[in-house]
Design a protein around this motif. Structure first.
Motif, PDB file in Angstrom:
ATOM      1  N   LEU A  69      -6.980   0.124   5.054  1.00  0.00           N
ATOM      2  CA  LEU A  69      -7.046  -0.682   3.835  1.00  0.00           C
ATOM      3  C   LEU A  69      -8.314  -1.531   3.775  1.00  0.00           C
ATOM      4  O   LEU A  69      -8.483  -2.299   2.816  1.00  0.00           O
ATOM      5  CB  LEU A  69      -5.828  -1.604   3.760  1.00  0.00           C
ATOM      6  CG  LEU A  69      -4.461  -0.922   3.643  1.00  0.00           C
ATOM      7  CD1 LEU A  69      -3.353  -1.947   3.686  1.00  0.00           C
ATOM      8  CD2 LEU A  69      -4.387  -0.115   2.355  1.00  0.00           C
ATOM      9  N   ALA A  93       0.814  -1.213   0.000  1.00  0.00           N
ATOM     10  CA  ALA A  93       0.000   0.000   0.000  1.00  0.00           C
ATOM     11  C   ALA A  93       0.848   1.263   0.000  1.00  0.00           C
ATOM     12  O   ALA A  93       0.409   2.313  -0.482  1.00  0.00           O
ATOM     13  CB  ALA A  93      -0.934  -0.006   1.208  1.00  0.00           C
ATOM     14  N   GLU A 148      -6.384  -1.515  -1.830  1.00  0.00           N
ATOM     15  CA  GLU A 148      -7.792  -1.310  -1.504  1.00  0.00           C
ATOM     16  C   GLU A 148      -8.692  -2.009  -2.512  1.00  0.00           C
ATOM     17  O   GLU A 148      -9.692  -2.651  -2.137  1.00  0.00           O
ATOM     18  CB  GLU A 148      -8.115   0.191  -1.458  1.00  0.00           C
ATOM     19  CG  GLU A 148      -7.362   0.967  -0.388  1.00  0.00           C
ATOM     20  CD  GLU A 148      -5.985   1.405  -0.863  1.00  0.00           C
ATOM     21  OE1 GLU A 148      -5.547   0.918  -1.918  1.00  0.00           O
ATOM     22  OE2 GLU A 148      -5.336   2.212  -0.168  1.00  0.00           O
TER      23      GLU A 148
END
Length: 488
Positions: free
Chosen positions: A438, A396, A408
């Protein structure tokens, strides 16, 4: 003049080649190369028989052609005699001879046509056998090449996983007192059982040739043979509620006063051919734990990670499919395989796993990247996907070499496919807010709960030696806002 009458020759039977094709064609699925060689031999034999028959028919045609020439000469002589005859009385014998020759010529013409049809049919059959032989050889070569590539890919994947596994660091062994009994001689220790040679089975990495390492390995194998294996459970919780929804079962081996984790003893068991025995024992105990949870009214499932070498054990998956089904365990047991194993399954292993879908769920763990094909995994019966929390956070924050899409979007894609995404190995409270950002729905790790041993009364075994009790008050439970404040 003697009549020459030919017999009609029937078309040769193809019963033996057809029977060979019917027998060898199904065998080509199991043994492609031997079946292709057998089919080639049958085709060559059929071609040889057809060639001999065609040669015989050609010889008969030549003989009939010679007879037709003789009859033609006789016919010319009769016509010449009929033309030379001046009286009408000589006409009838000439006409009778011409009629007789015409009948014989007609019979010979029919025989010649039959012979030509037989030769043409033989040529067509030989061409068809050659085409079938070429197709069978091509299909057998493609199957052999695909199987070799699949085994090679799985071999490379498992070897990479074994090399990536951290080496077991032996704990310090206290000095033995002088009155202690000497260790048993090497001749009294059981000889390690070799792994069965099955195809391209991955070979475990050999240990270093050190006397202390060999002695430790013998001690681990002896402890395993004495059934020094115990089951530990670690919960899987929801985020942010931290409600327990499932458990992961793992093995521990008691070696004297020490309790070894799987990373310390599993490579030794794999080298000595005991990893499949460990999986069999653990699956039996996991089934007992599942029945115990069902009796308490809990909906939690229990997962267990299989060793990659168990997939190559002959009959391991088939024995699981033959075990009687227990309705109380429906949907409660999850068999987890590593990401490398899922990517390297061959056709036989995939079919054996498909036969277990009615009684087991499947899981993916030990992920090295986040390139998940959620739809394909769901089609194979996978219900749970586990990824290291550090891997999710690093991807991420810009680790594009670990995933093809944003984390995501990956979380949403996995959820739409009906899979449970679990972030494992959560060791810091500061990682929990990142996982919540997330939208990761489930997590597992020491932050939530450490793995704890299952009581002996749950497994129905005699009570084992009591473990040292933890001293001191339990750690205080902090609120979720306190975690967010510390993370900020």
């Amino acid at each position: 003049m003697a009549r020459t009458v030919g017999s009609r020759i029937p078309a040769p039977g193809l019963l033996a080649p057809a029977a060979a094709l019917v027998v060898l064609a199904p065998l080509a699925v199991l043994w492609p190369l031997p079946a292709a060689l057998g089919l080639a031999a049958v085709s060559g034999l059929a071609a040889l028989v057809a060639h001999r028959r065609a040669s015989g028919l050609a010889a008969r045609c030549d003989k009939l052609s010679g007879e037709i020439d003789i009859l033609s000469e006789r016919l010319l002589k009769v016509e010449a005699r009929g033309a030379a005859a001046a009286t009408p009385e000589a006409a009838p014998p000439g006409e009778a001879g011409v009629e007789e020759l015409s009948v014989e010529i007609g019979l010979l013409s029919g025989i010649v046509r039959d012979l030509a049809a037989v030769v043409s049919a033989q040529d067509g059959e030989i061409a068809g056998l050659k085409d079938a032989q070429a197709r069978a050889q091509a299909e057998a070569g493609e199957r052999a090449q695909a199987q070799a590539q699949s085994h090679a890919a799985l071999h490379a994947a498992v070897q990479a996983e074994l090399r990536a596994r951290p080496a077991a660091v032996p704990p310090p062994v206290p000095a033995a007192p002088r009155a202690a009994a000497p260790p048993p001689p090497p001749s009294e220790t059981p000889a390690p059982r070799p792994l069965p040679p099955i195809g391209r089975r991955p070979a475990p990495v050999e240990p270093a040739e050190r006397p202390d390492a060999r002695a430790r390995e013998r001690a681990i194998v002896e402890a395993f043979d004495r059934d020094g294996v115990s089951v530990y459970l670690q919960p899987i919780v929801t985020l942010p509620q931290r409600k327990v929804v499932a458990y992961e079962a793992s093995a521990r081996l008691r070696l004297g006063e020490a309790v070894l984790a799987p990373a310390e003893f599993l490579p030794v068991l794999e080298r000595h051919g005991r990893s499949t025995d460990l999986d069999r024992r653990m699956l039996q105990r996991v089934a007992v734990i599942g029945r115990h949870l069902a009796g308490r009214g809990s909906e939690a499932a229990v997962s267990y990670a299989l060793s990659p070498l168990s997939l190559f054990e002959p009959g391991f998956l088939r024995d699981l499919a033959r075990d009687p089904a227990d309705p109380a365990l429906a949907g409660r047991l999850v068999l987890a395989l590593s990401q490398a194993c899922w990517r390297g399954l061959d056709r036989e292993q995939a079919a054996a796993l498909a036969a277990l879908r009615e009684r087991f769920g499947f899981g993916l763990d030990r992920a090295s990247d986040l390139r998940f094909d959620a739809a394909a995994l769901a089609a194979r019966g996978v219900v749970q996907v586990k990824a290291p929390a550090e891997l999710l956070v690093r991807a991420a924050s810009g680790g594009r070499d670990l995933t093809d899409i944003a984390v995501e979007d990956l979380v949403a894609l996995v959820a739409r496919a009906g899979l449970r995404l679990v972030a494992e190995g959560v060791e810091r409270e500061a990682d929990v807010p990142d996982l919540l950002d997330l939208d990761v729905p489930f997590a597992q790790g020491p932050v939530f709960a450490e793995p704890r041993a299952v009581r002996a009364d749950v497994l129905g075994a005699p009570p084992a030696a009591p473990e040292p009790e933890e001293t001191g008050p339990p750690p205080p439970r902090r609120g979720f806002r306190d975690f967010l404040r510390r993370a900020g």
